[in-house]
Design an enzyme around this catalytic site. Structure first.
Site, PDB file in Angstrom:
ATOM      1  CE  LYS A  57      46.064  51.348  16.671  1.00  0.00           C
ATOM      2  NZ  LYS A  57      45.696  50.993  18.047  1.00  0.00           N
ATOM      3  CG  ASN A 106      45.187  58.482  21.365  1.00  0.00           C
ATOM      4  OD1 ASN A 106      45.011  58.608  22.582  1.00  0.00           O
ATOM      5  ND2 ASN A 106      45.442  57.310  20.801  1.00  0.00           N
ATOM      6  CB  CYS A 126      47.107  55.660  24.188  1.00  0.00           C
ATOM      7  SG  CYS A 126      47.787  54.001  24.184  1.00  0.00           S
ATOM      8  CE  LYS A 129      39.381  57.433  22.296  1.00  0.00           C
ATOM      9  NZ  LYS A 129      39.464  56.345  21.312  1.00  0.00           N
ATOM     10  CB  THR A 135      41.389  51.828  27.350  1.00  0.00           C
ATOM     11  OG1 THR A 135      42.686  52.358  27.094  1.00  0.00           O
ATOM     12  CG2 THR A 135      40.798  51.294  26.070  1.00  0.00           C
ATOM     13  CB  CYS A 166      16.220  41.783  51.814  1.00  0.00           C
ATOM     14  SG  CYS A 166      15.487  43.167  52.711  1.00  0.00           S
ATOM     15  CB  CYS A 189      17.786  49.623  49.180  1.00  0.00           C
ATOM     16  SG  CYS A 189      17.757  47.830  49.168  1.00  0.00           S
ATOM     17  CB  CYS A 232      14.804  42.598  46.525  1.00  0.00           C
ATOM     18  SG  CYS A 232      13.748  44.057  46.486  1.00  0.00           S
TER      19      CYS A 232
HETATM   20  C1  LIG Z   1      43.111  47.061  20.866  1.00  0.00           C
HETATM   21  C2  LIG Z   1      42.695  48.477  21.061  1.00  0.00           C
HETATM   22  C3  LIG Z   1      43.457  49.477  20.505  1.00  0.00           C
HETATM   23  C4  LIG Z   1      43.091  50.787  20.665  1.00  0.00           C
HETATM   24  N1  LIG Z   1      43.818  51.738  20.057  1.00  0.00           N
HETATM   25  C5  LIG Z   1      43.461  53.033  20.145  1.00  0.00           C
HETATM   26  C6  LIG Z   1      44.142  54.027  19.420  1.00  0.00           C
HETATM   27  O1  LIG Z   1      45.068  53.757  18.680  1.00  0.00           O
HETATM   28  N2  LIG Z   1      43.734  55.302  19.541  1.00  0.00           N
HETATM   29  C7  LIG Z   1      42.687  55.648  20.327  1.00  0.00           C
HETATM   30  O2  LIG Z   1      42.328  56.814  20.384  1.00  0.00           O
HETATM   31  N3  LIG Z   1      42.007  54.709  21.026  1.00  0.00           N
HETATM   32  C8  LIG Z   1      42.358  53.411  20.949  1.00  0.00           C
HETATM   33  N4  LIG Z   1      41.631  52.461  21.604  1.00  0.00           N
HETATM   34  C9  LIG Z   1      40.504  52.867  22.457  1.00  0.00           C
HETATM   35  C10 LIG Z   1      39.172  52.802  21.709  1.00  0.00           C
HETATM   36  O3  LIG Z   1      39.169  53.707  20.620  1.00  0.00           O
HETATM   37  C11 LIG Z   1      37.998  53.166  22.618  1.00  0.00           C
HETATM   38  O4  LIG Z   1      38.160  54.464  23.120  1.00  0.00           O
HETATM   39  C12 LIG Z   1      37.841  52.225  23.797  1.00  0.00           C
HETATM   40  O5  LIG Z   1      38.107  50.905  23.395  1.00  0.00           O
HETATM   41  C13 LIG Z   1      36.449  52.286  24.436  1.00  0.00           C
HETATM   42  O6  LIG Z   1      35.417  51.917  23.562  1.00  0.00           O
HETATM   43  P1  LIG Z   1      34.767  50.448  23.544  1.00  0.00           P
HETATM   44  O7  LIG Z   1      34.282  50.140  24.906  1.00  0.00           O
HETATM   45  O8  LIG Z   1      33.675  50.524  22.514  1.00  0.00           O
HETATM   46  O9  LIG Z   1      35.834  49.487  23.135  1.00  0.00           O
HETATM   47  C14 LIG Z   1      41.978  51.127  21.445  1.00  0.00           C
HETATM   48  C15 LIG Z   1      41.203  50.113  22.011  1.00  0.00           C
HETATM   49  C16 LIG Z   1      41.543  48.788  21.801  1.00  0.00           C
HETATM   50  C17 LIG Z   1      40.714  47.709  22.388  1.00  0.00           C
END
Ligand SMILES: Cc1cc2nc3c(=O)[nH]c(=O)nc-3n(C[C@H](O)[C@H](O)[C@H](O)COP(=O)(O)O)c2cc1C
Ligand SMILES: Cc1cc2nc3c(=O)[nH]c(=O)nc-3n(C[C@H](O)[C@H](O)[C@H](O)COP(=O)(O)OP(=O)(O)OC[C@H]3O[C@@H](n4cnc5c(N)ncnc54)[C@H](O)[C@@H]3O)c2cc1C
Ligand code: SF4
Lengths: 440, 435
Positions: B45, B136, B139, B177, B205, B357, B383, B386
């Site tokens: 984390k 990171n 975020c 990342k 995310t 369709c 396409c 269906c």
């Molecule tokens: C509650 C939560 C906290 C997160 N905290 C971090 C973080 O501290 N650092 C980071 O790089 N990504 C963080 N992420 C992103 C995840 O590492 C990951 O990139 C993202 O959730 C996509 O993967 P998933 O679909 O498997 O969840 C966090 C995601 C969640 C849900």
């Protein structure tokens, strides 16, 4: 309808030929891929799942269902077989309604459990259909183990020992291996020769020699085995049957339910198997229900299952009771047989109605009967066995008996329910313990 | 059983399944249990700089989107980076790495966009024995308001600059990342590469609001009457993540840049798909948060079974396997002609294909009095709608037409040769084949 449909006495061919096949097909038909996907999707992948705890063989149910859901039923089967090498048979015969499915959180919440048994069958059928065996043997240890009784307990023990690299010889008194899987389980639970197919598949692991027609106490002795092998496992099951102790019990037409079922299981042509018109089954367990239902399916006109206590005390589950009722079996409770009437052959059975304390109420029931099946429990038979606890072999830990070097498991050993899955688990655990002992 | 051992930029792990930097990898207690459950590695984390840690909200930090049977499909969060003290995290990382030397332990970092801040944290992380760091830059909430996270990830120049600082100040592999909250993912990837990154990982995310409370008139999750956008993840984001991974893998300029695939990985199959499109390994957050650490066992058994079936004996053989087949629209074969076919044996007569369709596509399905549904080949443009709306898997299939047969829709023969838009007569900018 045939002319024999209403004929009195014990007769074969009561039904039109085509009815036999229809009556004895799969009780729970196999799921197809789509049904399996839908059923698997309902699993919540619970943490520390109740179903897993309820399974006597500790199968990781959520994991195998997830493996089905993600398109790898073969991996699911491996998860099952790692715990329970007879997972295919258990998927068919386990009373899931009183085991895993009873505690499924969706059963508790909605009254509709995830169909664990059928999903287990889907996975194991998929892998077994490939004809390959998922396990390979460890390096040969040079140790030899005798397994007496090739039922679920003995087979499971033999397989696990073979996997560990030991050489195993199984001895069984009957002509075929499988124990009650082959001779006892209701036909509609394991149709199409599944029991032998499963044994053949299990043997593919290698290292197991099968000796059938060899009975302990007749052809072999425990002392002899102890001398010839490094360890012995007893999986004898319960070979004897409790008697009713009634006057007239020796009349023609009265038989043990297990013998009737064994004959039925071995019959190549069910229409040649004679069955009474008025059949009475005495007992309240799985054997009684199986005998009653199969008598009905063979064309008996009236089948009555008579049990001495209330329904809630019956060993047969509610599901089994309902199954019997749905096939037209009449269930009578709180009735104890007091007399068998008939001239040479049985003609009727007289019962006393009893109260909760098993005391006669004064009321009586007389049932016409040209065939009566006893199903009031099986017993262990054999001389020179290890010490008993009650009427079964006493065991400590994973099946250790009072005799050093001799283990026991399954129905013949004390503790645990008399179920296929329990026998498999006990055989497996004993094998692990034997392996540990032999590795020292 | 196939060998799942993975080597990602020199970081070895027994399998390619890592926990993404998020709550599952927030502390020693979790990470030890994750390793016991079978995870190949973790990205810890995200750590911040020395000093008082960030604080999180004390109300709900998640919102969710559900499918049928309340299956969690998308998760939204407004959590920040770790809210535990730096020194405590470092001690725990060191202890875990010491006890699990065969597992990958990568440390995610986010400190202010100043060289001294990065110079200060790198040596203390290195000292834990960690295998690498992940920057990171993704975020999308909270931290970005403070000029970190996505605020850096949205400016390629910053990415390059910070990556270079890190490469100059540590021997550890540097994974960058990326945030998906950007128009062209290739730019930040290229910037990371230019800064010397050993790899990129994506996606973090996606900016999102999952729902609005129609009584409070506030976005959910609602904290004392107000809500803020959060970051979206889980199965719902996988298609977006897959495309972004493919974009980088397909770009000749970044084709050699290793990728750690993240975003909605929930099953072994998702992992295989990310890897086939260019990822060297995958990271997982939401699946672990939904089902617990044990979920990795299905990923392991499934990937291994699939590799055995395909005759692949190393996970590196999966990586980039689908990249050559990931093309642009203009290069798709316009002479390939298929027709939908409904299996009458499988059809359950729900009529969804017909509605789809007839109402919204090409009026190419006929419905009879007795509810028999059949495809009109003379109308069907293949396409696939269906197929997608049919509740029975495999009931409607796309059957390619053989070359030389006549397409009843156009009355023209199916040409055997490949021909795409670049040479199509209707294309005003076509390039005529050389005579
Ligand atoms: C509650 C939560 C906290 C997160 N905290 C971090 C973080 O501290 N650092 C980071 O790089 N990504 C963080 N992420 C992103 C995840 O590492 C990951 O990139 C993202 O959730 C996509 O993967 P998933 O679909 O498997 O969840 C966090 C995601 C969640 C849900
Ligand atoms: C009619 C009936 C229906 C049943 N239905 C179900 C069901 O639906 N589901 C379920 O879970 N359970 C069911 N059970 C219970 C289940 O079959 C048993 O619990 C299980 O088979 C026990 O396995 P086992 O290996 O201990 O013994 P068994 O299956 O009885 O096997 C013992 C083996 O040992 C052999 N043997 C015995 N004595 C000797 C000797 N002296 N020498 C050599 N070999 C010997 C026997 O020939 C036999 O092959 C049923 C039982 C019966 C009787
Ligand atoms: S998961 Fe539930 S119980 Fe646990 S901290 Fe969050 S809100 Fe509280």
């Amino acid at each position: 309808m045939t002319e024999k449909a209403y004929a009195a006495g014990i007769q074969s061919g009561r039904l039109p030929q085509t009815d036999y096949a229809a009556n004895f097909t799969d009780l729970h038909p196999a799921l197809d891929a789509h049904e399996a996907a839908v059923a698997a999707d309902r699993c919540y992948f619970c943490h520390d799942a109740p179903c897993m705890t309820a399974c006597p063989s500790d199968i990781d149910v959520p994991l195998f269902i997830r493996q089905i859901a993600t398109g790898t039923p073969e991996a699911a089967a491996k998860t099952i077989f790692e715990q329970n090498i007879l997972g295919g048979m258990c998927a068919r015969v386990c009373p899931t309604e009183t085991l895993c499915e009873e505690v499924c959180v969706r059963e508790v919440a909605e009254g509709k459990p995830v169909e664990i048994g059928r999903l287990q069958r889907y996975a194991t059928d998929t892998l077994m259909a490939r004809g390959v065996h998922p396990f390979t043997r460890a390096k040969a240890t040079g140790k030899r183990v005798a397994v007496v009784g090739a039922g679920p307990a003995g087979l499971s023990c033999a397989h696990r020992l073979a996997m560990k690299g030991h050489d195993v010889v199984t001895y069984d008194a009957r002509p075929k291996p499988g124990g009650l899987n082959e001779y006892g389980i209701a036909s509609y639970k394991a149709p199409e020769g599944f029991a032998q197919a499963e044994v053949d598949w299990l043997m593919k692991v290698g290292g197991i020699t099968v000796e059938n027609g060899k009975a302990l106490g007749r052809d072999i002795t425990l002392d002899g085995l102890k001398g010839d092998f490094d360890a012995v496992f007893l999986g004898l099951g319960l070979g004897g049957v409790n008697a009713l102790s009634l006057e007239g019990e020796d009349k023609d037409g009265i038989a043990d339910a297990v013998d009737f079922i064994a004959d039925l299981r071995q019959a190549s042509d069910l229409s040649a198997l004679p069955i009474g018109r008025d059949v009475v089954v005495i007992g309240g367990g799985m054997t009684a229900v199986d005998a009653a239902v199969q008598a009905k399916l063979l064309g008996a006109l009236n089948v009555t299952l008579v049990y001495r206590r209330g329904r809630d005390r019956m060993n047969a589950s509610v599901f089994e009771q309902d199954l019997a009722a749905s096939k037209g079996v009449r269930i009578v409770t709180h009735a104890v047989p007091v007399a068998v009437k008939g001239n040479g052959a049985v003609r009727e059975v007289v019962f006393d109605y009893v109260d909760e304390a098993m005391q006669p109420t004064g009321a009586q029931l007389t049932l016409p009967a040209d065939q009566v099946f006893r199903a009031i429990g099986q017993t262990l038979v054999g001389d020179g066995l290890p010490d008993l606890e009650g009427r079964k072999i006493a065991v400590t830990g994973a099946g250790r008996t009072s005799i050093a070097g001799v283990w026991a498991g399954g129905d013949c050993a004390a503790g645990g329910d008399d179920l296929t899955v329990t026998a498999v688990a006990e055989g497996r655990d004993a094998a692990e313990d034997i392996h540990t002992a032999l590795s020292r | 059983m196939a060998n799942l051992a993975s080597d990602f930029v020199g970081i070895k792990s027994p399998n390619p399944f890592w926990l993404a930097s998020a709550p599952p990898s927030d502390k020693e207690y979790n990470v030890r249990r994750a390793f016991e459950a079978g995870w190949g590695g973790v990205v810890w984390k995200t750590l911040g700089e020395e000093g008082p840690p960030v604080v999180n909200v004390n109300g709900p930090r998640y919102g969710a989107i559900f499918g049928a049977d309340r299956r969690l499909l998308g998760l939204n969060n407004i959590e920040l980076i770790t809210d535990r003290p730096l020194q405590q995290n470092l001690r725990e990382i060191k202890a875990v790495k010491r006890d699990y030397p065969d597992r990958a332990v990568v440390v995610s970092l986010m400190v202010p966009c100043e060289e001294h801040a990065w110079k200060a944290i790198l040596p203390v992380v290195e000292e834990t024995g960690a295998d690498g760091i992940e920057l990171n830059f993704g975020c999308p909430h909270g931290m970005s308001e403070r000029g970190m996270g996505a605020a850096v990830g949205q400016v390629p120049e910053y990415i390059e600059m910070v990556t270079r600082w890190c490469k100059q100040n540590t021997r550890m592999p540097v994974i960058v990342k990326l945030t998906p909250n950007i128009t062209d993912i290739r730019q930040p990837a290229l910037a990371a590469q230019n800064g010397g990154a050993d790899a990129v990982s994506l996606i973090n995310t996606i900016n999102s609001i999952t729902s609005v409370n129609l009584d409070l008139f506030a976005p959910e999750p609602t904290i004392d009457g107000k809500g803020a956008h959060g970051g979206y993840c889980g199965p719902a984001v996988k298609p977006i993540a897959l495309n972004m991974v493919a974009e980088i893998a397909r770009n000749p300029e970044t084709a050699a840049l290793p990728i750690s695939g993240i975003g909605g990985v929930t099953t072994w199959r998702d992992a295989a798909e990310f890897m086939a499109l260019g990822a060297g390994n995958v990271q997982v957050c939401t699946a672990a948060m939904t089902y617990g650490f044990k979920v990795v066992q299905e990923m392991i058994s499934g990937l291994s079974q699939w590799m055995d079936e395909k005759g692949l004996d190393s996970t590196s053989q999966i990586t980039r396997r689908a990249v050559p087949n990931c093309s642009d629209w203009q290069h798709l074969n316009l002479n390939y002609i298929a027709k939908a076919k409904i299996s009458q044996d499988d059809c359950i007569k729900c009529g969804r294909c017909y509605a789809a369709c007839e109402d919204t596509s090409h009026q190419a399905i006929a419905m009879s009095e007795d509810r028999t549904f059949t495809v009109k080949d003379e109308e069907c443009v293949a396409c696939n709608l269906c197929v997608n709306v049919c509740p029975v898997e495999g009931c409607i299939t796309m059957e390619p037409m053989a070359a030389g047969t006549t397409d009843p829709r156009t009355g023209k023969p199916v040409e055997p040769e490949y021909a795409n838009w670049t040479t199509h007569p209707n294309n005003p900018g076509r390039v005529d084949a050389a005579e």
